[in-house]
Write a protein that holds these residues in place. Structure first.
Motif, PDB file in Angstrom:
ATOM      1  N   ILE A  13      11.212  11.620  47.983  1.00 13.45           N
ATOM      2  CA  ILE A  13      12.467  11.082  48.515  1.00 13.45           C
ATOM      3  C   ILE A  13      12.305   9.613  48.901  1.00 13.45           C
ATOM      4  O   ILE A  13      13.168   8.807  48.715  1.00 13.45           O
ATOM      5  CB  ILE A  13      12.897  11.895  49.739  1.00 13.45           C
ATOM      6  N   LYS A  18      17.363   4.061  46.604  1.00 15.99           N
ATOM      7  CA  LYS A  18      18.472   3.692  47.478  1.00 15.99           C
ATOM      8  C   LYS A  18      18.047   2.445  48.221  1.00 15.99           C
ATOM      9  O   LYS A  18      17.336   2.500  49.205  1.00 15.99           O
ATOM     10  CB  LYS A  18      18.748   4.826  48.472  1.00 15.99           C
ATOM     11  N   TYR A  23      14.182   1.945  54.742  1.00 14.32           N
ATOM     12  CA  TYR A  23      12.975   2.576  55.255  1.00 14.32           C
ATOM     13  C   TYR A  23      11.758   2.022  54.527  1.00 14.32           C
ATOM     14  O   TYR A  23      11.692   2.054  53.315  1.00 14.32           O
ATOM     15  CB  TYR A  23      13.033   4.095  55.035  1.00 14.32           C
ATOM     16  N   PHE A  27       7.232   4.777  56.410  1.00 10.71           N
ATOM     17  CA  PHE A  27       8.044   5.470  57.405  1.00 10.71           C
ATOM     18  C   PHE A  27       7.673   6.943  57.532  1.00 10.71           C
ATOM     19  O   PHE A  27       7.332   7.425  58.590  1.00 10.71           O
ATOM     20  CB  PHE A  27       9.524   5.335  57.056  1.00 10.71           C
ATOM     21  N   TRP A  28       7.749   7.644  56.420  1.00 12.86           N
ATOM     22  CA  TRP A  28       7.448   9.061  56.513  1.00 12.86           C
ATOM     23  C   TRP A  28       5.979   9.321  56.822  1.00 12.86           C
ATOM     24  O   TRP A  28       5.667  10.164  57.652  1.00 12.86           O
ATOM     25  CB  TRP A  28       7.869   9.779  55.233  1.00 12.86           C
ATOM     26  N   PRO A  29       5.076   8.618  56.157  1.00 16.58           N
ATOM     27  CA  PRO A  29       3.669   8.874  56.489  1.00 16.58           C
ATOM     28  C   PRO A  29       3.369   8.653  57.966  1.00 16.58           C
ATOM     29  O   PRO A  29       2.463   9.266  58.511  1.00 16.58           O
ATOM     30  CB  PRO A  29       2.908   7.867  55.628  1.00 16.58           C
ATOM     31  N   PHE A  31       4.798   9.723  60.398  1.00 13.02           N
ATOM     32  CA  PHE A  31       4.947  10.973  61.152  1.00 13.02           C
ATOM     33  C   PHE A  31       3.625  11.703  61.270  1.00 13.02           C
ATOM     34  O   PHE A  31       3.455  12.562  62.120  1.00 13.02           O
ATOM     35  CB  PHE A  31       5.954  11.894  60.443  1.00 13.02           C
ATOM     36  N   ALA A  32       2.738  11.381  60.346  1.00 12.89           N
ATOM     37  CA  ALA A  32       1.440  12.053  60.378  1.00 12.89           C
ATOM     38  C   ALA A  32       0.443  11.346  61.267  1.00 12.89           C
ATOM     39  O   ALA A  32      -0.675  11.826  61.440  1.00 12.89           O
ATOM     40  CB  ALA A  32       0.878  12.160  58.958  1.00 12.89           C
TER      41      ALA A  32
ATOM     42  N   ALA B 112       5.531  14.757  57.155  1.00 12.45           N
ATOM     43  CA  ALA B 112       4.958  13.607  56.467  1.00 12.45           C
ATOM     44  C   ALA B 112       4.320  14.034  55.146  1.00 12.45           C
ATOM     45  O   ALA B 112       4.525  13.406  54.111  1.00 12.45           O
ATOM     46  CB  ALA B 112       3.926  12.931  57.362  1.00 12.45           C
ATOM     47  N   LYS B 115       6.855  14.655  52.412  1.00 12.83           N
ATOM     48  CA  LYS B 115       7.627  13.568  51.813  1.00 12.83           C
ATOM     49  C   LYS B 115       6.751  12.441  51.294  1.00 12.83           C
ATOM     50  O   LYS B 115       7.239  11.471  50.757  1.00 12.83           O
ATOM     51  CB  LYS B 115       8.572  13.001  52.872  1.00 12.83           C
ATOM     52  N   VAL B 186      13.903  20.548  48.182  1.00 11.49           N
ATOM     53  CA  VAL B 186      14.483  19.243  48.548  1.00 11.49           C
ATOM     54  C   VAL B 186      15.986  19.211  48.314  1.00 11.49           C
ATOM     55  O   VAL B 186      16.653  18.248  48.675  1.00 11.49           O
ATOM     56  CB  VAL B 186      13.827  18.107  47.743  1.00 11.49           C
ATOM     57  N   GLU B 189      18.454  18.562  51.310  1.00  6.82           N
ATOM     58  CA  GLU B 189      18.405  17.201  51.843  1.00  6.82           C
ATOM     59  C   GLU B 189      19.022  16.226  50.863  1.00  6.82           C
ATOM     60  O   GLU B 189      19.733  15.304  51.249  1.00  6.82           O
ATOM     61  CB  GLU B 189      16.944  16.816  52.107  1.00  6.82           C
ATOM     62  N   GLU B 190      18.756  16.440  49.589  1.00  5.75           N
ATOM     63  CA  GLU B 190      19.341  15.533  48.607  1.00  5.75           C
ATOM     64  C   GLU B 190      20.855  15.654  48.604  1.00  5.75           C
ATOM     65  O   GLU B 190      21.577  14.671  48.501  1.00  5.75           O
ATOM     66  CB  GLU B 190      18.788  15.858  47.225  1.00  5.75           C
ATOM     67  N   MET B 193      22.101  13.650  51.402  1.00  3.60           N
ATOM     68  CA  MET B 193      22.043  12.210  51.173  1.00  3.60           C
ATOM     69  C   MET B 193      23.093  11.786  50.157  1.00  3.60           C
ATOM     70  O   MET B 193      23.656  10.705  50.259  1.00  3.60           O
ATOM     71  CB  MET B 193      20.642  11.831  50.722  1.00  3.60           C
ATOM     72  N   SER B 198      21.635   9.147  55.761  1.00  5.82           N
ATOM     73  CA  SER B 198      20.366   8.467  55.520  1.00  5.82           C
ATOM     74  C   SER B 198      19.277   9.525  55.477  1.00  5.82           C
ATOM     75  O   SER B 198      19.472  10.643  55.950  1.00  5.82           O
ATOM     76  CB  SER B 198      20.097   7.470  56.643  1.00  5.82           C
ATOM     77  N   PRO B 199      18.121   9.167  54.925  1.00  8.91           N
ATOM     78  CA  PRO B 199      17.056  10.181  54.861  1.00  8.91           C
ATOM     79  C   PRO B 199      16.716  10.754  56.236  1.00  8.91           C
ATOM     80  O   PRO B 199      16.512  11.950  56.380  1.00  8.91           O
ATOM     81  CB  PRO B 199      15.869   9.413  54.275  1.00  8.91           C
ATOM     82  N   LEU B 200      16.687   9.855  57.247  1.00 12.30           N
ATOM     83  CA  LEU B 200      16.346  10.353  58.573  1.00 12.30           C
ATOM     84  C   LEU B 200      17.411  11.313  59.077  1.00 12.30           C
ATOM     85  O   LEU B 200      17.116  12.368  59.628  1.00 12.30           O
ATOM     86  CB  LEU B 200      16.194   9.173  59.535  1.00 12.30           C
ATOM     87  N   GLN B 201      18.649  10.954  58.854  1.00 13.97           N
ATOM     88  CA  GLN B 201      19.728  11.845  59.284  1.00 13.97           C
ATOM     89  C   GLN B 201      19.652  13.167  58.550  1.00 13.97           C
ATOM     90  O   GLN B 201      19.858  14.235  59.132  1.00 13.97           O
ATOM     91  CB  GLN B 201      21.089  11.194  59.003  1.00 13.97           C
ATOM     92  N   THR B 203      17.064  14.597  57.378  1.00 15.35           N
ATOM     93  CA  THR B 203      15.997  15.406  57.922  1.00 15.35           C
ATOM     94  C   THR B 203      16.391  15.990  59.269  1.00 15.35           C
ATOM     95  O   THR B 203      16.226  17.172  59.532  1.00 15.35           O
ATOM     96  CB  THR B 203      14.719  14.569  58.084  1.00 15.35           C
TER      97      THR B 203
END
Lengths: 318, 303, 448
Positions: A13, A18, A23, A27-29, A31-32, B112, B115, B186, B189-190, B193, B198-201, B203
């Protein structure tokens, strides 16, 4: 399930085109990050501490280990001491190492022989009571291991039920010393403690086999035994391996089962030597080097397990 | 096909028929095995729990029912012996703390990993799984040495016991949440979107609620197994006040077993069972509310 | 060192033993014991154990004067007593201070070694200072040392500290010197010989706690050998020991020491590898023949019949009583100290109470120690809880046996003046010598 769906599922994703998400790549990593920090500080660093203790010095007053951080100053003599004591027949760790491997191998085998039929039953035949059996199966996971061992001590003591029953029936005259250093009691204790860990992956693996496969085999004329060996069993190799490793690996670090069920010189395992060495300050580095050797031996099955489960997971996700 | 239709129609009729004619059905043998297994694993524990109600000090000879070790004995009962009570509290404290520490970290880690598809994520996953599969004794001794030397400012005691339990627990949270994420897929979520989130939203508003069954499941499981953990808490304990129920049982079993120790073990048993049942109930409710996951639903559709 | 949990001990009433003691022991004075011990421990005599375990040089250094060399601190020997130095940064607290208010006094101890009733009595006595007492248990001496080292600021007092770890504790800066103004009971009640012992001249860092001897405990209904009548009582472990029912003490000094005593070696602080190796082989022989366990659970295992023959500390015998029904005089449990037989050596020892340097409530800690040195309290702890004899002037060993507090067949559990002078002690070893002993013990555990 078109190929474009498959491709879409595999597309990360974060790399979706987009441009207005804003982001960043990290960003996502991120979280780890807490997890990674946790692992680095409390898992990786302690391994380095073990190296530093094993190859370090001793405090002059207390004779306790003093860490040596710089690898150039490491004194690796302890490693040759430990290894030679493992390999030579009169070395102090030799018997314990062989014994531990034998105990673990026997226990793993017994766990498999006991666990597989139950997992098979659970996944294929429990029918409507499946939920109940699942719950009952899971129960030992949250029953304290210590309580289960205490239960067996109570049963196996000289005045325990098992001895009294055997005497009442007339099979033995005097109480049998179950808890006096009997290897088979120790092995059974290990089996009792760890068999749930064997059943779990076996159950997962058996559950995954579609009914259609078995019915197809039956329709083609195979007997139940043949079906089992030609259809069921091959599909569960991965699960058997996972079960053997998940159930077997913890046994290498077990010391308390020996202490509770068979506490004599003739049954001591590697775990006992590691733990006992922590009590004698001058021997802590011996314990640390034992850990290093043990990890060196176990790293092969560990890595193989990680690689094969990772591959299996990827195959299933596809 | 016909067999399936028959099974849908009448399970009991099918069982009887299978017993007589179907060479595939060996239910009796396996049923005996199944019941024997359950009996073998559960009966000794029930015996231990039973002896906590023994009227004498023995843990192997039954002399009658009594609440002596729970309430009435003025010195050694759970109610009156501060050490026993404290062990119970310490176990509960550490288990709760382990859940609070490990579930959020594990959740973040799982998201994490899900994604973030790259070499680095593979390494992170590998590291976490490695800590999961390493024998607990090795983890415990390495932490013991860590807290004695470089991290002397933390030292041994309840905080380090907590940190050690967190290390054991995080992989459980990660594995459970990740497997749920995999079953979710996925697509949802897709879809969100595509509708403008947004991706965060996406999630936060879509995935996290769908993950709540997994979160509850992992909280329950982590609580239950850290409640009874032995090796880690034993190694990292410092004073008498760090003793947990598992440590107390171990100490008593090695020196002077007493039904009072069976009693606190039984109390922990009840606590674990309650928590697991609660977690399971919440899990089922969440599944009903949020669904079993898109993929699961899709797979359940007739072909 | 390791007594047992008493069965249903009621702190509010008198136990049966307490009643007998009070009835039988009104006003007994200590006869010549004090004088004898003073002469023997004064240091002038050649020690029976021999002080020649290390190269002749004296051990004096920054930590203390006297002793023998071989370690970073002086090693105390009977004929080479040690006076520990008081460092500038570790002075005793001043006299006449008020006890701390609202403190939690934390002490380290062996399991079930100090009566909870006494602890509660101390809390009540000093209730106006709102003191709470918290205990931490260690399983064995190394465990205790490690616990103290790991958290030196978390404890105030430590009980049951054995002589052979004092040097490292003091040199390691873990102990604080005592101010005797707070400890009037020391000079008033304790045996004169232990007022200024060879291992701590002037009692600067320690006060004595318990004394005991190490002998043999057995079930006389299962073992028919007359152990007390043997020419060498230790032989029973080699000649007559029952399989799966034998146990030895689980530490290097006691286990190897017994083999040495049997062989007639009296210096159990030796650095001679040949002697240690021979002792190791002898013990390995016992282990191979009997599958012997290593523990100090004798107080539970012997009454229950799990062990029939156990190398024991005398105090544990007293504790065994509490696992028997009320009124039982334990006729089927016997104890014998081989040192009572002519020409056979045996071990005697005492342990100590120490003040921890990191103590946050040193005044209360002193008062706590003094409380335990009170003659009545020490006797209560001995006769009603721990079973370990307290070296108090008011406790006459002969009277104890005579008044049936200690049954006749267990008479040798009581340490008499003769025993304390003719017994051999486990003293502090130099690190490299200790390594020899511990290696030998580990080899026994490994079965090689």
């Amino acid at each position: 399930m078109s190929s474009s769906d498959v491709a879409a599922r595999q597309r990360p994703i974060a790399a979706a085109p987009k441009a207005d998400t804003g982001y960043p790549r990290w960003f996502w990593p991120s979280f780890a990050t807490p997890g990674m920090l946790y692992l680095l500080i409390l898992f990786v660093l302690p391994f380095y501490v073990i190296l530093s203790v094993a190859f370090g010095k001793l405090d002059p007053i207390f004779q306790t280990p003093v860490l040596v951080w710089n690898p150039l100053n490491w004194d690796t003599g302890i490693l040759s001491f430990t290894v030679s004591n493992i390999t030579h027949t009169d070395g102090i760790y030799h018997a314990a190492f062989i014994r531990t491997f034998v105990y673990v191998a026997l226990s793993m085998l017994l766990c498999l022989l006991i666990g597989y039929p139950f997992a098979y039953f659970l996944s294929r035949h429990a029918g409507r009571t499946k939920g109940l059996f699942l719950a009952l199966f899971f129960a030992p996971f949250w029953f304290s291991y210590m309580l289960r061992m205490l239960a067996w001590i109570g049963l196996l003591q000289d005045q325990g039920y098992i001895n009294r029953a055997l005497q009442d029936v007339g099979l033995i005259g005097a109480p049998y010393p179950f808890l006096s250093g009997k290897s088979w009691v120790l092995v059974l204790g290990l089996v009792y403690g760890y068999v749930p860990y064997m059943v779990l992956p076996l159950y997962a693996g058996l559950d995954r086999i579609p009914n259609a496969h078995l019915e197809a085999a039956r329709d083609l004329g195979a007997s139940p035994a043949r079906t089992f060996f030609r259809v069921t069993l091959p599909q569960t190799w991965q699960a058997i391996l996972a079960g053997l490793i998940i159930a077997g690996l913890p046994m290498f670090g077990d010391y308390f089962t020996q202490q509770l069920l068979a506490n004599t010189v003739g049954t001591k395992m590697i775990g006992n030597f590691i733990i006992d060495s922590l009590d004698v300050p001058i021997f802590v580095n011996r314990g640390a080097s034992l850990i290093l050797v043990l990890m060196a031996l176990l790293v092969v099955p560990i890595v193989y397990y990680l690689w094969s489960t990772g591959r299996a997971a990827r195959e299933r996700a596809a | 096909m016909s067999a399936d239709q028959a099974s849908v129609r009448g399970p009991s009729r099918r069982r009887v028929r299978d017993l007589l004619t179907n060479p595939w059905a060996k239910p009796r043998f396996l049923w005996v095995l199944g019941i024997a297994y359950v009996v073998w694993t559960l009966v000794p524990v029930m015996t231990a729990a039973l002896f906590s109600f023994n009227s004498t000090r023995s843990i192997s000879i039954w002399s009658g029912f009594s609440l002596r070790w729970y309430i009435t004995d003025p010195n050694e009962s759970v109610l009156h012996d501060p050490d026993l009570r404290h062990a119970v509290l310490q176990s509960l404290k550490l288990a709760t703390g382990a859940v609070i520490v490990s579930v959020p970290i594990g959740l973040g880690f799982a998201l994490a990993l899900d994604k973030w598809r790259s070499r680095a994520s593979g390494t992170a996953n590998f590291l976490m799984m490695f800590s999961f599969i390493t024998p607990e004794l090795i983890l415990a001794v390495s932490l013991f040495l860590l807290f004695l030397n470089p991290f002397k400012f933390i030292g041994l005691g309840t905080p380090s016991q907590l940190l050690g339990l967190g290390l054991l627990a995080i992989p459980y949270a990660v594995i459970i949440v990740r497997s749920r994420l995999l079953s979710l897929g996925v697509d949802l979520e897709e879809a969100a979107m595509d509708l403008g989130a947004s991706p965060l939203q996406a999630t936060r508003r879509v995935t996290l609620p769908l993950l709540s069954p997994a979160i509850f499941a992992s909280a329950g499981i982590i609580f239950a197994f850290t409640l009874d953990d032995f090796v880690m808490v034993q190694q990292l304990a410092r004073t008498g006040s760090d003793q947990t129920v598992a440590m107390a049982i171990y100490g008593a079993a090695r020196t002077a077993p007493s039904p009072a120790v069976n009693a606190i073990g039984t109390l922990m048993l009840i606590a674990s069972t309650l928590v697991i049942s609660l977690a399971y109930l919440v899990y089922r409710r969440s599944i009903r509310r949020h669904g079993a996951g898109f993929r699961a639903r899709r797979d359940a559709l007739p072909v | 060192m390791h007594p047992v949990h008493p069965k249903a001990f009621d702190p509010r009433g008198l136990s049966r033993r307490e009643f007998l003691r009070r009835a039988g022991m009104a006003g007994v004075a200590m006869p010549t014991l004090a004088a004898v011990l003073a002469a023997c421990s004064g240091g002038a005599q050649v020690s029976p154990g021999g002080g020649g375990t290390s190269p002749g040089a004296t051990g004096s250094n920054e930590f203390g004067t006297g002793g023998v060399g071989g370690a970073p601190y002086p090693l105390a020997r009977l004929d080479a007593p040690v006076t520990w130095n008081i460092m500038d940064d570790n002075q005793p607290i001043e006299s006449g201070l008020e006890p701390e208010q609202g403190a939690t006094l934390k002490y380290l101890n062996w399991p079930y070694y100090l009566s909870p009733a006494l602890v509660r009595a101390f809390e009540e006595k000093y209730a106006k200072y709102d003191v709470t007492v918290e205990k931490t248990i260690f399983a064995d001496m190394p465990d205790g040392v490690n616990t103290l080292r790991a958290s030196p600021d978390d404890f105030d007092v430590m009980f049951g500290v054995q002589i052979f770890v004092l040097g490292q504790l003091i040199a390691g800066g873990l102990l604080a010197p005592l101010n005797h103004d707070y400890l009037p009971n020391l000079s008033a009640n304790v045996w004169p010989a232990l007022q200024s012992p060879f291992y701590d001249v002037e009692s600067r860092y320690t006060v004595p706690f318990a004394i005991w001897n190490t002998g043999i405990m057995w079930r006389n209904d299962q073992i028919t050998t007359d152990i007390a009548g043997l020419a060498n009582p230790y032989d029973v472990f080699w000649d007559d020991a029952p399989k799966n029912k034998t146990a030895l003490l689980n530490n290097a000094r006691d286990a190897l020491g017994m083999a040495m005593f049997r062989a007639g070696v009296t210096d159990v602080n030796t650095d001679d590898p040949a002697v240690i190796d021979q002792a190791k082989s002898d013990i390995a022989e016992v282990v191979a023949a009997t599958n012997a366990r290593f523990d100090h659970n004798d107080y539970v295992d012997v009454p229950e019949g799990k062990t029939w023959l156990h190398q024991s500390w005398s105090g544990n015998v007293g504790s065994a009583f509490y696992f028997l029904p009320e009124g039982d005089t334990a006729p089927n449990i016997s104890y014998y100290w081989p040192g009572s037989t002519d020409g056979v050596p045996g071990n005697v020892d005492n342990d100590t109470i120490v003040l921890v340097k990191g103590s946050k409530a040193p005044v209360l800690a002193h008062l706590f120690i003094d409380f335990m040195l009170d003659a009545a309290n020490a006797e209560t702890n001995y006769t009603t809880y721990s079973g370990y004899q307290a070296p108090m002037n008011s406790i006459n060993p002969d009277e104890l046996v005579g008044n049936k507090v200690v049954p006749e067949h267990l008479a040798t559990t009581v340490v008499t003046e003769d025993q304390f002078t003719s017994g051999y002690r486990n003293l502090e070893l130099a690190p490299d010598v200790l390594a020899l002993w511990e290696s030998a013990y580990q080899e026994i555990q490994a079965g090689v």
